[in-house]
Every structure is written in C-alpha cells, then in structure tokens.
Design a protein around this motif. Sequence first.
Motif, PDB file in Angstrom:
ATOM      1  N   UNK A   1    -116.786  20.412  67.552  1.00 39.35           N
ATOM      2  CA  UNK A   1    -117.190  19.608  66.383  1.00 39.35           C
ATOM      3  C   UNK A   1    -118.571  19.176  66.568  1.00 39.35           C
ATOM      4  N   UNK A   2    -119.308  19.158  65.367  1.00 39.99           N
ATOM      5  CA  UNK A   2    -120.886  18.944  65.151  1.00 39.99           C
ATOM      6  C   UNK A   2    -120.791  17.852  64.067  1.00 39.99           C
ATOM      7  N   UNK A   3    -122.162  17.167  63.849  1.00 41.21           N
ATOM      8  CA  UNK A   3    -122.429  16.038  62.928  1.00 41.21           C
ATOM      9  C   UNK A   3    -123.659  16.210  62.364  1.00 41.21           C
ATOM     10  N   UNK A   4    -123.907  16.045  60.962  1.00 39.82           N
ATOM     11  CA  UNK A   4    -125.126  16.123  60.220  1.00 39.82           C
ATOM     12  C   UNK A   4    -125.676  14.878  59.737  1.00 39.82           C
ATOM     13  N   UNK A   5    -124.713  13.709  59.693  1.00 37.02           N
ATOM     14  CA  UNK A   5    -125.493  12.207  59.379  1.00 37.02           C
ATOM     15  C   UNK A   5    -126.216  12.038  60.501  1.00 37.02           C
ATOM     16  N   UNK A   6    -126.970  10.964  60.275  1.00 34.45           N
ATOM     17  CA  UNK A   6    -127.960  10.155  61.089  1.00 34.45           C
ATOM     18  C   UNK A   6    -126.992   9.311  62.252  1.00 34.45           C
TER      19      UNK A   6
ATOM     20  N   UNK B   1    -107.326  24.145  67.519  1.00 32.41           N
ATOM     21  CA  UNK B   1    -107.034  25.647  66.916  1.00 32.41           C
ATOM     22  C   UNK B   1    -108.396  26.249  66.835  1.00 32.41           C
ATOM     23  N   UNK B   2    -109.349  25.650  67.452  1.00 34.65           N
ATOM     24  CA  UNK B   2    -110.711  26.259  67.749  1.00 34.65           C
ATOM     25  C   UNK B   2    -111.188  26.898  66.549  1.00 34.65           C
ATOM     26  N   UNK B   3    -111.585  25.973  65.593  1.00 34.58           N
ATOM     27  CA  UNK B   3    -112.146  26.186  64.385  1.00 34.58           C
ATOM     28  C   UNK B   3    -113.446  25.237  64.241  1.00 34.58           C
ATOM     29  N   UNK B   4    -114.583  25.788  64.265  1.00 34.72           N
ATOM     30  CA  UNK B   4    -115.692  24.744  64.018  1.00 34.72           C
ATOM     31  C   UNK B   4    -115.816  23.829  62.951  1.00 34.72           C
ATOM     32  N   UNK B   5    -116.143  22.659  63.262  1.00 34.43           N
ATOM     33  CA  UNK B   5    -115.872  21.592  62.220  1.00 34.43           C
ATOM     34  C   UNK B   5    -117.300  20.899  62.056  1.00 34.43           C
ATOM     35  N   UNK B   6    -117.729  20.679  60.980  1.00 35.66           N
ATOM     36  CA  UNK B   6    -119.017  19.918  60.667  1.00 35.66           C
ATOM     37  C   UNK B   6    -118.755  18.747  60.041  1.00 35.66           C
ATOM     38  N   UNK B   7    -118.765  17.427  60.642  1.00 35.44           N
ATOM     39  CA  UNK B   7    -118.339  16.124  60.180  1.00 35.44           C
ATOM     40  C   UNK B   7    -119.623  15.434  59.279  1.00 35.44           C
ATOM     41  N   UNK B   8    -119.131  14.765  58.422  1.00 39.85           N
ATOM     42  CA  UNK B   8    -119.960  14.032  57.524  1.00 39.85           C
ATOM     43  C   UNK B   8    -119.695  12.353  57.783  1.00 39.85           C
TER      44      UNK B   8
ATOM     45  N   UNK C   1    -129.548  21.425  67.176  1.00 35.98           N
ATOM     46  CA  UNK C   1    -128.230  21.291  67.935  1.00 35.98           C
ATOM     47  C   UNK C   1    -128.483  22.214  69.004  1.00 35.98           C
ATOM     48  N   UNK C   2    -127.747  21.615  69.960  1.00 36.88           N
ATOM     49  CA  UNK C   2    -127.891  22.364  71.423  1.00 36.88           C
ATOM     50  C   UNK C   2    -126.370  22.113  72.148  1.00 36.88           C
ATOM     51  N   UNK C   3    -126.135  22.891  73.186  1.00 40.09           N
ATOM     52  CA  UNK C   3    -124.960  22.800  73.909  1.00 40.09           C
ATOM     53  C   UNK C   3    -124.424  21.414  74.157  1.00 40.09           C
ATOM     54  N   UNK C   4    -125.685  20.506  74.637  1.00 37.75           N
ATOM     55  CA  UNK C   4    -125.427  19.071  74.906  1.00 37.75           C
ATOM     56  C   UNK C   4    -125.465  17.870  73.904  1.00 37.75           C
ATOM     57  N   UNK C   5    -125.813  18.418  72.602  1.00 37.34           N
ATOM     58  CA  UNK C   5    -126.174  17.656  71.593  1.00 37.34           C
ATOM     59  C   UNK C   5    -125.509  18.462  70.376  1.00 37.34           C
ATOM     60  N   UNK C   6    -124.474  17.863  69.647  1.00 35.86           N
ATOM     61  CA  UNK C   6    -123.769  18.440  68.757  1.00 35.86           C
ATOM     62  C   UNK C   6    -124.015  17.902  67.321  1.00 35.86           C
ATOM     63  N   UNK C   7    -125.261  16.903  67.279  1.00 34.19           N
ATOM     64  CA  UNK C   7    -125.351  16.580  66.140  1.00 34.19           C
ATOM     65  C   UNK C   7    -126.520  15.154  65.991  1.00 34.19           C
TER      66      UNK C   7
END
Length: 404
Positions: A163-168, A140-147, A377-383
Amino acid sequence: MLNRTVGVPSITRRGLLVATASMFTVAACGTDDDASTGPRTASSTDLVVGGILERTGTGATMGELQARAMELFQPQINAEGFQVGAQRRNLQLKLVDSGGDPKKAGDLARQLANQDGVNAFIGGTIPETSTAISDVAQELQVPFVSLASADDILTPLSERTYTFKVTPDARDVAQALADEMGRQEIAKASILAGAGRHGDAGVRHVGSALTGRGITLGTTVRLPAGDQDFAAAAAEAVRGRPGAIVIWAMSPDAGKAARALRAAGYTGVFFFPPEAVTEETLSDENADAVEGSYAINPGSLGQSSLTETGPEGQRRRELIRRYVTQFGSFKGFAPYAADAISLLVQAAYQAKSVDRGRLRAYLERSSLEGMAGAYALTTIRHGGMEPGSLGVFNVNLNAWVRTS
C-alpha cells in the motif's frame, strides 16, 4: 484577512524530483528505438489499473472527482503510450463504485485482482474503504495507491507493504493550518471534526499542532455520522468564542458544517483541510457561509499552475482544460488519482514490466513531481505528499485564491 493573491511562494522540493520528472517525460513519450507507429490497441500486456472509488454513498464528492481525473488523464497517457521494456503500452482502466461501503470495496478489489487480472489498484478516498482495499492488496500481493488521507492507512508498514498513498499527511496539513493561524495572530481555535478515521486524524494532529504553536485549543466537537442535523454540534463548537474554527471534514459535510456554524451565530474564520476543497464546498448553498475561509491544499490549485511550462504543468493545464470542457467549471480539484497513475506508469517504465511484484518494488524507490504535488517514496516511507507542495488558500468571491 487576506482576500487577494499578493505573491505565490516557490515550492522547495528535492533536486532529484526534477530529474525524475524529466525521466518520466521520456517514459511517456517513448524512445527513438521504438519502431511502432499508428494507434495502439489494448492488450494483455497493457498496464491495467482497477479504480475502486466512492462514486455514490459516503465519500462520493471526493470519489467522483478522482474518477473524473482518471477518466480525463487516461487519453493523455494513451495519446503516445509509454515504454515498458521493448514495447509501448497503453493504460487500461477498470473503474468500479464501492458506494462508500468497506466490505463492497474489499469484494471489488478481490474481483478485479482474480477475475480481471489488474496490475494495480487506485482508490479509496475515505480511510475505511482504503483499508479494506489494502487488506486485499496485501493478501493477493497487488500494489495499491490510496487516495485517502488518514495517516494510519500505511501502518504498520510490515502489514501494508503493498500500500502507498499520494494525499498529504494529516500531520503536515495540521502544522500548516497552525502556522497560518500564528501568522494571523489567532489566539484561540476550536475543532469541529467529522466522524470516522478522517476526523480522528484531524483531532489528533490539529490539537497537537495548535498547542505547539502556542494557540489555545478551545472545544473539540465531533460531527454526527450520517445525514444528520449539525446544529447541536455547531452550538457546542462556538462556545468560548474561539477566534477560528477548524472544520476538519470532507465535502459535503464541510460546507454543511460551515452553514450550521453561521446559523449558530459564529462570525469568525474557518480553516479547512484539503478534503473540503471541492466545487460542492463553493456551491450557491454554501457560498455565503464559507466566504473568507482558509484551506490548506496542494499548491497546484493556484492559478500560477496555469502558466507552468514544465511537463507536469502542461499535463495539469490539459487536464483542467478537459475538465472545464466536460463539466463546465473548475472551482476546486486536486488530481491525486492522476498522480497515482503517473507513479504506476513510472514504476512500469523503470521495472520494464507490469508484473505486480516488480511494480511494488519500483514504487518503493519512486520520486515524482506530479500534478498535485511532489512525492518521494522509499522502503520505509510509502506515501504522503511532500510538505512543501502545500499552499494556503482563501475563499475570495467564491473562488480558492492562493495567499502569501
């Protein structure tokens, strides 16, 4: 064994993060050109975030902590609002409980996107629910930040562009664990890992890190899935008398595993990943078993964070104050969800829009000195939190104390 703080090392981060943090302060506070006064009411132009969290069922201990972070952080954001183009906006939250069920998590994501019109998702503290949300986010093309913490949530990147991620990253945590064991001159360590993909990541990366550090890898044992007895797994893990055991499990399984290992006669030291750093792990039931254990966790857990004077230090202090006021204690808490919100607010500011596609595009170029840690974050590193944000903590008198 270190049982007191003997100094808090500084965390080295990229210089641009400081500049970004300052920019975000402007974003949160608005500009002199903003003529709006008085309280703002929620509207369709606000940033609407769907929080899909495990408030019950599998992952509930971590999920509830992140839900609290979002609920406590929202008033801080909305006290001043934030600039998006020519307007000041508020943050709206729509929190739902996945119950730890991947199918339900995916269904809820679809409902939030199609019926509630959210601009972004935050959630999934376990890899299984995170992946289900990621599938819907991509469709659905909705940005998602995973925990969640399993590294494969972001791969392959060509299929996880939203998809992006904030955890280590598990790899960084495992390396920090191995380095600490090396400093303590531990010669042999075993792994007791939880079921599922979180445990898979621990087995893969801890084993590699120990071997690379010259530490002998003893037995590798997996905990049974579900609410089962850990006695058999604990008995197997203590064979060979390892000098340390890595309990790579989420709370509450981490504390339960520690009790089972002590019951099996193990007297050595335990090492935990960040997902074990919760109030529950230090509960009265677990206190004796985990005393003296070590954990790798974002350095924000340390008491030094209470004296920081920067904008994120101030926000962290306020979040902790609200947390203690509402919940009575603060024994372990990493506000990943608050950082996820900050990244989305910053993206909206930079994009001058809450459009889903523009939010995704600006998340890909985001740097943030957050409450839990630093992100680039970059285009090749999402988290993945920056490795320098991690610290080593020791359980001393039923509290997480940062060591040197």
